[in-house]
Scaffold this motif. Structure first.
Motif, PDB file in Angstrom:
ATOM      1  N   LYS A 318       0.829  -1.204   0.000  1.00  0.00           N
ATOM      2  CA  LYS A 318       0.000   0.000   0.000  1.00  0.00           C
ATOM      3  C   LYS A 318       0.867   1.260   0.000  1.00  0.00           C
ATOM      4  CE  LYS A 318      -4.082  -1.905   0.020  1.00  0.00           C
ATOM      5  NZ  LYS A 318      -5.000  -1.753  -1.146  1.00  0.00           N
ATOM      6  N   ILE A 319       1.986   1.215   0.711  1.00  0.00           N
ATOM      7  CA  ILE A 319       2.902   2.371   0.747  1.00  0.00           C
ATOM      8  C   ILE A 319       3.452   2.655  -0.649  1.00  0.00           C
ATOM      9  CG2 ILE A 319       5.113   3.215   1.659  1.00  0.00           C
ATOM     10  CD1 ILE A 319       4.470   1.596   4.228  1.00  0.00           C
ATOM     11  N   LYS A 320       3.604   1.612  -1.459  1.00  0.00           N
ATOM     12  CA  LYS A 320       4.105   1.791  -2.828  1.00  0.00           C
ATOM     13  C   LYS A 320       3.163   2.644  -3.680  1.00  0.00           C
ATOM     14  CE  LYS A 320       6.889  -2.417  -2.961  1.00  0.00           C
ATOM     15  NZ  LYS A 320       7.052  -3.787  -3.507  1.00  0.00           N
ATOM     16  N   LEU A 321       1.895   2.744  -3.259  1.00  0.00           N
ATOM     17  CA  LEU A 321       0.922   3.576  -3.970  1.00  0.00           C
ATOM     18  C   LEU A 321       0.838   4.992  -3.393  1.00  0.00           C
ATOM     19  CD1 LEU A 321      -1.989   0.976  -4.312  1.00  0.00           C
ATOM     20  CD2 LEU A 321      -0.429   1.741  -6.123  1.00  0.00           C
ATOM     21  N   ASP A 322       1.605   5.252  -2.332  1.00  0.00           N
ATOM     22  CA  ASP A 322       1.569   6.580  -1.709  1.00  0.00           C
ATOM     23  C   ASP A 322       2.075   7.638  -2.687  1.00  0.00           C
ATOM     24  OD1 ASP A 322       1.425   8.043   1.110  1.00  0.00           O
ATOM     25  OD2 ASP A 322       3.225   8.768   0.099  1.00  0.00           O
ATOM     26  N   LYS A 323       1.483   8.836  -2.613  1.00  0.00           N
ATOM     27  CA  LYS A 323       1.831   9.909  -3.558  1.00  0.00           C
ATOM     28  C   LYS A 323       3.288  10.348  -3.441  1.00  0.00           C
ATOM     29  CE  LYS A 323      -1.535  12.522  -2.065  1.00  0.00           C
ATOM     30  NZ  LYS A 323      -2.142  11.538  -1.148  1.00  0.00           N
ATOM     31  N   LYS A 324       3.918  10.114  -2.289  1.00  0.00           N
ATOM     32  CA  LYS A 324       5.320  10.517  -2.135  1.00  0.00           C
ATOM     33  C   LYS A 324       6.289   9.486  -2.707  1.00  0.00           C
ATOM     34  CE  LYS A 324       5.104  11.039   2.311  1.00  0.00           C
ATOM     35  NZ  LYS A 324       3.676  10.644   2.359  1.00  0.00           N
ATOM     36  N   THR A 325       5.779   8.275  -2.980  1.00  0.00           N
ATOM     37  CA  THR A 325       6.634   7.209  -3.504  1.00  0.00           C
ATOM     38  C   THR A 325       6.757   7.334  -5.021  1.00  0.00           C
ATOM     39  OG1 THR A 325       5.954   5.727  -1.722  1.00  0.00           O
ATOM     40  CG2 THR A 325       6.924   4.706  -3.667  1.00  0.00           C
ATOM     41  N   TYR A 326       7.974   7.219  -5.522  1.00  0.00           N
ATOM     42  CA  TYR A 326       8.221   7.309  -6.954  1.00  0.00           C
ATOM     43  C   TYR A 326       8.426   5.912  -7.551  1.00  0.00           C
ATOM     44  CZ  TYR A 326       9.076  12.313  -6.202  1.00  0.00           C
ATOM     45  OH  TYR A 326       8.953  13.629  -5.866  1.00  0.00           O
ATOM     46  N   GLN A 327       7.750   5.646  -8.659  1.00  0.00           N
ATOM     47  CA  GLN A 327       7.914   4.407  -9.418  1.00  0.00           C
ATOM     48  C   GLN A 327       7.742   3.151  -8.549  1.00  0.00           C
ATOM     49  OE1 GLN A 327      11.840   5.241 -11.021  1.00  0.00           O
ATOM     50  NE2 GLN A 327      10.946   5.991 -12.934  1.00  0.00           N
ATOM     51  N   GLN A 328       6.965   3.284  -7.483  1.00  0.00           N
ATOM     52  CA  GLN A 328       6.665   2.192  -6.552  1.00  0.00           C
ATOM     53  C   GLN A 328       7.915   1.546  -5.953  1.00  0.00           C
ATOM     54  OE1 GLN A 328       3.721  -0.623  -7.831  1.00  0.00           O
ATOM     55  NE2 GLN A 328       2.212   0.959  -8.229  1.00  0.00           N
ATOM     56  N   LYS A 329       9.005   2.292  -5.914  1.00  0.00           N
ATOM     57  CA  LYS A 329      10.220   1.703  -5.321  1.00  0.00           C
ATOM     58  C   LYS A 329      11.093   2.711  -4.578  1.00  0.00           C
ATOM     59  CE  LYS A 329      12.768   1.959  -9.704  1.00  0.00           C
ATOM     60  NZ  LYS A 329      13.433   1.189 -10.761  1.00  0.00           N
ATOM     61  N   ILE A 330      10.865   4.012  -4.807  1.00  0.00           N
ATOM     62  CA  ILE A 330      11.659   5.026  -4.089  1.00  0.00           C
ATOM     63  C   ILE A 330      10.794   5.561  -2.948  1.00  0.00           C
ATOM     64  CG2 ILE A 330      12.908   7.214  -4.264  1.00  0.00           C
ATOM     65  CD1 ILE A 330      13.317   6.599  -7.237  1.00  0.00           C
TER      66      ILE A 330
END
Length: 369
Positions: A318-330
């Protein structure tokens, strides 16, 4: 050939701590005129407080309570109600309710006819100190919270503390999650909480006193000070306000918004993200201890029991979909460096997040035993 023109939109945001009955006078003072006036609220709230609006308007639209209302379905419903009530570009919408009403109605107002004016009249502690301030509006998708939205400022926000007297303890705690967040951003708020008794703030019925008025005003001032520097979250300044929220949104989404109020999820998020800050060595252990001590002072950790059973890998997804996360890995988090200083920390490793979730759960288990 090339020509550049810089377009500046000046905005003045007015916040009033006053009675709803004075709204007409306030609108005149603010030079806010309108062709049509509509209230959007919940039916139970209207029954409790409709007398406050008797000299303002009798036009009202009801939407259901709960996070499920922040959806495309109810957004379309509001557009149709705006048309049915003959709203035009010079009309004014009043949002009367908590964060859900403010979020979806603000989004609807900001996109209807490319934007009509609206006024926030928050009825919960959470909305007063946080969600009604700053102009973030959104609806949820099945995949995550607040994934579709715009920045759209209300013409003004009117906080009538009388309406807080009907809140139960769970709703007061819901707002207190955001107050605790502000305590880590602004040391003045931390000092107020550190130096006062829990029951001067978390009370049923809610008491308007020097502590609660000062807390609400300090939270509003703190948020506005940050928003004015970075309204649309382009400079990593406004992202400080996401402290506790990356984990909170993951918890809410994982539990389908049925288990925790937003504020309860933020409290758990503050615990986990404080452990994360110490894990990645940006927060001293002594400061972590102070943060956890403050949370324990005001919060019954029984609210964390369900969190102990959540799957950490599912939370990471779910955190991978957070708006602050880039490309689901940063992975990027707003983390405390010390009480009164929060900063966005980038490129946090997934294993550090998993380790911090485990540390937080172990601490909660120990405190509950």
């Amino acid at each position: 050939m090339k020509k550049k023109i810089k377009i500046l939109e000046e905005k003045t945001i007015s916040i009033y701590l006053d009675k709803i009955e004075k709204l007409n006078t306030i609108l005149e003072k603010e030079k806010i005129s309108y062709t049509n006036l509509l209230v959007v609220t919940h039916s139970n709230l209207w029954q409790l407080y409709k007398d406050k609006f008797k000299t303002i308007t009798d036009k009202v639209v009801f939407i259901p309570q709960g996070e499920k209302t922040k959806s495309i379905k109810y957004l379309l419903f509001l557009y149709k109600e705006f048309l049915r009530n003959k709203l035009d570009r010079r009309s004014l919408v009043l949002t009367f309710g908590g964060g859900v009403v403010g979020d979806i109605v603000g989004f609807a107002a900001g996109t209807f006819m490319r934007g009509i004016d609206y006024v926030q009249i928050p009825t919960t502690l959470l909305a007063m100190v946080d969600s009604s301030i700053g102009g973030k509006t959104a609806v949820n998708l099945q995949e995550g919270k607040n994934l579709v939205g715009i920045f759209y400022q209300p013409r003004l926000t009117l906080c009538d503390l009388d309406v807080l007297k009907t809140l139960n303890e769970k709703e007061i705690l819901n707002g207190f999650g955001e107050i605790l967040k502000y305590a880590l951003i602004n040391k003045r708020i931390y000092d107020i909480l550190e130096n006062c008794d829990k029951h001067k703030i978390i009370n049923v019925p809610f008491k308007e006193n020097n502590y609660t008025r000062k807390l609400i005003l300090e939270c509003i001032s703190t948020k506005l000070d940050i928003v004015k520097q970075d309204e649309k979250e382009k400079k990593q300044i406004r992202e400080k306000l996401n402290l506790g929220h990356t984990i909170a949104h993951a918890i809410e989404s994982t539990t389908k918004y049925k288990t925790y109020t937003h504020g309860e999820a933020v409290i758990i998020g503050l615990i986990v993200e404080s452990f994360l800050a110490e894990t990645v060595k940006v927060l001293p252990k002594s400061q972590l201890t102070k943060i956890l001590s403050l949370i324990k002072k005001f919060v019954n950790l029984d609210i964390c029991k369900n969190f102990l059973n959540l799957d950490d890998k599912q939370l990471i997804n779910k955190i991978k979909l957070d708006k602050k996360t880039y490309q689901q890995k940063i992975f990027r988090f707003a983390l405390p460096l010390k009480i009164g200083n929060v900063k966005v920390i980038e490129e946090i490793q997934e294993e550090k997040i998993l380790h911090s979730l485990k540390r937080a759960k172990m601490w909660i288990k120990t405190e509950l035993s």
